[in-house]
Design an enzyme around this catalytic site. Structure first.
Site, PDB file in Angstrom:
ATOM      1  N   SER A 182     -11.192   9.333  -0.064  1.00 27.70           N
ATOM      2  CA  SER A 182     -11.259   8.564   1.184  1.00 27.70           C
ATOM      3  C   SER A 182     -12.494   8.932   2.010  1.00 27.70           C
ATOM      4  O   SER A 182     -12.848  10.106   2.137  1.00 27.70           O
ATOM      5  CB  SER A 182     -10.000   8.789   2.018  1.00 27.70           C
ATOM      6  OG  SER A 182      -8.871   8.261   1.364  1.00 27.70           O
TER       7      SER A 182
ATOM      8  N   SER B 199      -6.546  -2.637   1.684  1.00 27.72           N
ATOM      9  CA  SER B 199      -6.799  -2.144   0.325  1.00 27.72           C
ATOM     10  C   SER B 199      -7.193  -3.246  -0.655  1.00 27.72           C
ATOM     11  O   SER B 199      -6.998  -3.119  -1.859  1.00 27.72           O
ATOM     12  CB  SER B 199      -5.581  -1.376  -0.219  1.00 27.72           C
ATOM     13  OG  SER B 199      -5.383  -0.198   0.517  1.00 27.72           O
TER      14      SER B 199
ATOM     15  N   GLU C 174       0.822  -1.213   0.000  1.00 29.55           N
ATOM     16  CA  GLU C 174       0.000   0.000   0.000  1.00 29.55           C
ATOM     17  C   GLU C 174       0.859   1.268   0.000  1.00 29.55           C
ATOM     18  O   GLU C 174       0.388   2.348   0.368  1.00 29.55           O
ATOM     19  CB  GLU C 174      -0.938  -0.013   1.210  1.00 29.55           C
ATOM     20  CG  GLU C 174      -1.936  -1.159   1.186  1.00 29.55           C
ATOM     21  CD  GLU C 174      -2.835  -1.173   2.407  1.00 29.55           C
ATOM     22  OE1 GLU C 174      -3.800  -0.388   2.433  1.00 29.55           O
ATOM     23  OE2 GLU C 174      -2.561  -1.958   3.333  1.00 29.55           O
TER      24      GLU C 174
END
EC number: 6.3.2.4
Length: 360
Positions: free
Chosen positions: A316, A180, A17
């Protein structure tokens, strides 16, 4: 005039990530209140080397190489070559995944006795491991999906028929310690399982296999301590071309999802989600902030997992859910730094020495 606090924004890292971390850190660096804080960007390369960088950059190794002063009385950093030393006031880790969200960095920062934004060693390690987190959530009587767990040494014993009998089909295969949606696959037939195991075990020695719940994907943001506060839930509406919330759907394809903040929910369901989210945050010993991911199937809510360093990218959910509550990006960052400093200051009451007759 009050002296600005020096805030290290720590980003990058040895994780799959890595790129997501850079994007999150860029926003924090840009929106941090420059009147109150001096932002210092420190990047960790994919190989694990630390660099002082000009702002947040994907070209981390173009920065100045750093070493750390291992002194809990006067911790700081040294720039390689000229031996220039600089001290900092607080660290904001924006490291997603392995080495950054699993308690590793948190332990080092704690040993240096520096204030730090976010969950500490225990909560980070509990939350990062999907298997341990499920067990802790179960022990706290919180609803989770049915699951099975396997170690790499059991690879040859994992049978499609056994999983189908316990969990039904389809089911999800996940690496235990990643985020993720990396190392995550949906399995419908035996051939899918072989590919899913290859992928998951590529990233971890442990995997978790979960029942697939056809449900709405909802999230809730948590902020603060004693007591933590929950945002209104948001919903991620995934395009029908994706079978689940994949990495590409999260970060690559701008048409993959539609985000609704707040989610269209009845008051009763929204409050149920908020209550469960706070309980999950507390059960997993989280601190300062987190994002709780849940499934909503009918009126039944399942806690899926908790993210102790949620993303701060433009797409986000964590900052979006607090913006809906009237807390903008800059104010949110200031709030997090204030909460972390307050928790650190209160922790100073803990004694680190013990007087006794022991001779040494």
């Amino acid at each position: 005039m009050t002296e600005k606090k020096k805030v290290v924004i720590l980003y990058g890292g040895r994780s799959v990530e890595h790129g997501v971390s850079i994007n999150s850190a860029k926003n924090i660096y840009e929106f941090i209140d420059k009147d109150k804080f001096e932002a210092i960007a420190i990047g960790i390369s994919k190989s694990g080397k630390w660099f002082l960088t000009k702002g947040v950059s994907k070209n981390i190794e173009e920065g100045k190489a750093l070493s750390i002063l291992l002194d809990a009385q006067k911790p700081g950093f040294v720039i390689a070559g000229n031996e220039e030393r600089f001290n900092v006031d607080i660290i904001f880790p924006v490291l997603h995944g392995t080495d950054g969200e699993d308690g590793s960095i948190q332990g080092m920062i704690k040993a240096l006795d520096l204030p730090m934004v976010g969950t500490g060693v225990l909560g980070s390690s509990l939350s990062m491991n999907k298997i341990v987190a499920k067990r802790v959530l179960e022990s706290a009587k919180l609803p989770v999906a049915k699951y099975m767990t396997f170690h790499f040494t059991q690879r040859e014993q994992i049978k499609f028929a056994d999983i189908k009998k316990k969990l039904g089909i389809p089911f999800m295969v996940k690496a235990a310690n990643l985020g993720s949606s990396v190392g995550v696959n949906k399995v419908k037939k035996p051939a899918d399982l072989v590919k899913a195991l290859d992928d998951a075990f590529k990233y971890d020695d442990e995997i978790i296999v979960e029942e697939f719940i056809k449900a709405r994907e909802v999230e809730c943001a948590i902020l603060g301590n004693n007591p933590p506060q929950a945002s209104m839930p948001g919903e991620i509406v995934i395009s029908k071309k994706y079978e689940f919330y994949t990495f590409d759907a999260k970060y690559v394809d701008p048409e993959a999802v539609r985000i609704e903040v707040p989610a269209k929910l009845t008051k009763a369901v929204a409050e149920k989600i908020r209550t469960l989210s706070v309980k999950a945050f507390q059960a997993l010993r989280c601190e300062d902030f987190a994002r709780v991911d849940l499934f909503l199937s009918g009126n039944k809510v399942y806690v899926n997992e908790i993210n102790t360093i949620p993303g701060f990218t433009n797409s986000s959910m964590f900052p979006m859910m607090w913006k809906e509550r009237g807390i903008g990006f800059s104010e949110l960052i200031t709030t997090l730094l204030t909460i972390a400093q307050d928790r650190y200051d209160k922790g100073k009451r803990i004694e680190r020495s013990f007087s006794s007759a022991l001779k040494f």
